[in-house]
Design a protein around this motif. Sequence first.
Motif, PDB file in Angstrom:
ATOM      1  N   ASP A 107       0.834  -1.204   0.000  1.00 21.21           N
ATOM      2  CA  ASP A 107       0.000   0.000   0.000  1.00 21.21           C
ATOM      3  C   ASP A 107       0.870   1.256   0.000  1.00 21.21           C
ATOM      4  OD1 ASP A 107      -2.489  -1.331   0.053  1.00 21.21           O
ATOM      5  OD2 ASP A 107      -2.297  -1.662   2.197  1.00 21.21           O
ATOM      6  N   LYS A 110       2.390   1.533  -3.447  1.00 24.65           N
ATOM      7  CA  LYS A 110       1.301   1.894  -4.370  1.00 24.65           C
ATOM      8  C   LYS A 110       1.074   3.403  -4.364  1.00 24.65           C
ATOM      9  CE  LYS A 110      -3.615   0.956  -5.189  1.00 24.65           C
ATOM     10  NZ  LYS A 110      -4.807   0.201  -4.696  1.00 24.65           N
ATOM     11  N   LYS A 120      -1.608   4.582 -11.168  1.00 21.65           N
ATOM     12  CA  LYS A 120      -2.248   3.765 -10.142  1.00 21.65           C
ATOM     13  C   LYS A 120      -1.896   2.311 -10.419  1.00 21.65           C
ATOM     14  CE  LYS A 120      -6.077   6.876  -9.081  1.00 21.65           C
ATOM     15  NZ  LYS A 120      -7.549   7.059  -8.992  1.00 21.65           N
ATOM     16  N   ASN A 122      -1.559  -1.568  -8.968  1.00 25.44           N
ATOM     17  CA  ASN A 122      -1.931  -2.538  -7.937  1.00 25.44           C
ATOM     18  C   ASN A 122      -0.833  -3.597  -7.873  1.00 25.44           C
ATOM     19  OD1 ASN A 122      -3.025  -4.585  -6.344  1.00 25.44           O
ATOM     20  ND2 ASN A 122      -5.109  -4.163  -7.032  1.00 25.44           N
ATOM     21  N   ASP A 124      -0.088  -5.737  -5.469  1.00 26.38           N
ATOM     22  CA  ASP A 124      -0.545  -7.044  -4.998  1.00 26.38           C
ATOM     23  C   ASP A 124      -1.091  -7.872  -6.148  1.00 26.38           C
ATOM     24  OD1 ASP A 124       0.133  -6.818  -2.307  1.00 26.38           O
ATOM     25  OD2 ASP A 124      -1.729  -5.805  -1.792  1.00 26.38           O
ATOM     26  N   GLU A 125      -1.837  -7.227  -7.028  1.00 24.70           N
ATOM     27  CA  GLU A 125      -2.388  -7.940  -8.190  1.00 24.70           C
ATOM     28  C   GLU A 125      -1.262  -8.450  -9.085  1.00 24.70           C
ATOM     29  OE1 GLU A 125      -5.750  -7.291 -11.690  1.00 24.70           O
ATOM     30  OE2 GLU A 125      -5.002  -5.571 -10.565  1.00 24.70           O
TER      31      GLU A 125
END
Length: 564
Positions: A107, A110, A120, A122, A124-125
Motif C-alpha cells: 500500500d 502503491k 495507479k 496494484n 498485490d495484483e
Amino acid sequence: MDKTTEFKDKYERAKKDRQKYLDAILRANDEKKIVVGGPGTGKTYLFKEILKGKSNTLTLTFVNSLVEDLSLELYGLSEVRTLHSYARSELKRQTNKDIKIFPKLSDVIKEDANILLAKKVNFDEIFHNRDDESKYIKFYKNRKNYYGNFYGYSDIIFALVKYFETDRDKIPYYEQVIVDEFQDFNKLEVSLIELLSEKSPILLVGDDDQALYDFKHASTDYIRQKYNAQKSDYTPFNLPYCSRSTRVIVNAVNDIINSAVEKGHLRDRINKKFEYFKSKKRDKVSKQNPNIIYTQLYDRQIPWFIEKEIKSIANKMRDMFSVLIISPTRTKVRSIIKNLDSKGIKNIKDDDKHPYQQPTLLEGLKILLNHKNSNLGWRIVSEVLMPKEKFEDLLKKTYKEGVNSISEIMSDNYTEYTGEVGKLLTVLKKVKKNKQVEKHALNKLLEKIELNPYEKTKDLLRKSIMPYSSRPINPGLKKIPIKATTIQGSKGLSADYVFITHLEDRYFIQNQEKISDRDIYNFIVPLTRAKKGVFLISSNKRNGKKPTFLKWIKKDRINISNSD
C-alpha cells in the motif's frame, strides 16, 4: 428390534460410512491427494491421522484463526504456518539474512507510484497473478530497497517462489505437506505449493463452496482443476459428513446450493455430498434446535434482539455456550459491539482483523523506535504529519539518484517535523520503559495517534457510579464468550449460536441485477459457522421484503420470530 437397538445400529452405520471415506484417503499411497469437504467434515482429524509417525512435516494456511486452532490441535505433529510466515522463515533460513515484514508495504509503494509515476499500480495484483514481466516490479524493488528491505505479505511469497525457481535444489523436503483452505489460493500461492510438491508428498484440502478471498485474486479454478482426475495429477477424495452443525443447518445449506444450481449459478462447482452426520449427541442438539430463526427488525433493534435471545438461550441451557455475531460491514460490527456493551454485555471480542488500511502514525513511530533512521518509518510518519503538498515534495526528493536517507532530507528541509517526531518518540520510549511521562506530552502523543482517553475514562467513571439496581445484565451472562466480525472475518471461526445480521439483499447481493457465486458463498460461510443454532436478522422491517437467500431455504426449516 427395539428402539434402543435401532438407534444404536443407525449410529454405528453412520460411523462406518464416515470411516470409509477417511480410510480411502489414509490407505491411498498417492504422493498428491486433494480432499474436498465442507465445514465440520473431519479435516482436522484427517490431518492428525495423516501426520502420525512423521516428524518433518508442514501445514500451511493463510487464515490466522486457523493457524491458532491447528497449532493446538496438531501440537507436536506439525509446524503450522501462514504462507507469508513460512516464506519469511524459509528465506531467513536459506539466506541467513534478517527478513523483516511490514504488512502494508504494498500500500505504501502503491501510493509512491501514484505520486512519483502518476500511475495507479496494484502491486498485490501483479504479484498474486504472477505478472513477472511487469515493468512496475523494478520500481517496487527499488522502493522496497530504499525502505530498508522490508517485505509485504504478497512480495515475500513472490520472493520465495522466485528463489526456489532459480535453484530447485533449494526446495526443502518434508515427509508430508498439508495445505488447508485451498479454494482461496491465488496463482502465486499455487506456484509455491507446486514447487513444494516437487520434493514432498502433498495433501490439498478445501471446499469451493467456501471461497471468500477473491479480494486477493484467489480463484476456485485451482481447486476445481486439481480435483478433476482427468486433467490433474492429484487423486481426488471427498469428506461428506458434517459433524459440526445440526440437521437443519446442513439441510438449509443443501437447499441453498440446490436452488443456486437450479437458477444457473455455481455452474463449475465440484459435485459433492454435504450430509448431516447422525450421532446420539448431534441428534439431541438437532432436536433442541429444529429450526433456523428469522426476524425482521429496525436497525436500532438488532442489539436488543441479540441480547434477548442470548438471555433466552442461557435460561434454557443453564450452561456455558459461545456466540458469534456476523455482520456484512465493519461499521455494523462496531455499532453492535457498542450497543451490546452499553447494555452490560462486556465479554465481546472484535474478531475482525481488517488488515487492509493505510499505515498509521503509531506504526511509523514503532518502526522508528527500533530503527531511528528507518526510511520506511520516516516515510509513514511524514505522510501523516505533513500537509499533502509538503509530503509529496519530500517523496519526490527521495526518488533522485544517490539520494540521502529521509531523516537527513528532513533535517535539512523540514526541521519542525523532525523535532515533533523526536518529542513523540521520547514519550514512547518512556512508556516502553514504564517511566514517568509528563501529562502534557502524553496527551499530545495520544492526540496525534488518535487515541481518545477521555471517552474511555468517562465510560469507566459512568460504570463505576451506576447504581447496582440499574445494571441491566445478569451476572451469569458476563462470562459467555462472544465474538463479532464481518463475513470475511468469520472464516475459520465457529460457535454454538450464530447471529447473521443485516441479511437484506443490499448487503448480501453486490449487483442487484445479477447474483454472483461470491454472493452465495457470502451466505453459506456464515451459516456453516454454527454448531447448534442460527438467527437470521434483517433490518428492513419498514418494507417487510424477505431476503432473496431466505427464499432459497425450504419454509419448514424457518421459524419466523415476531419481534414485537
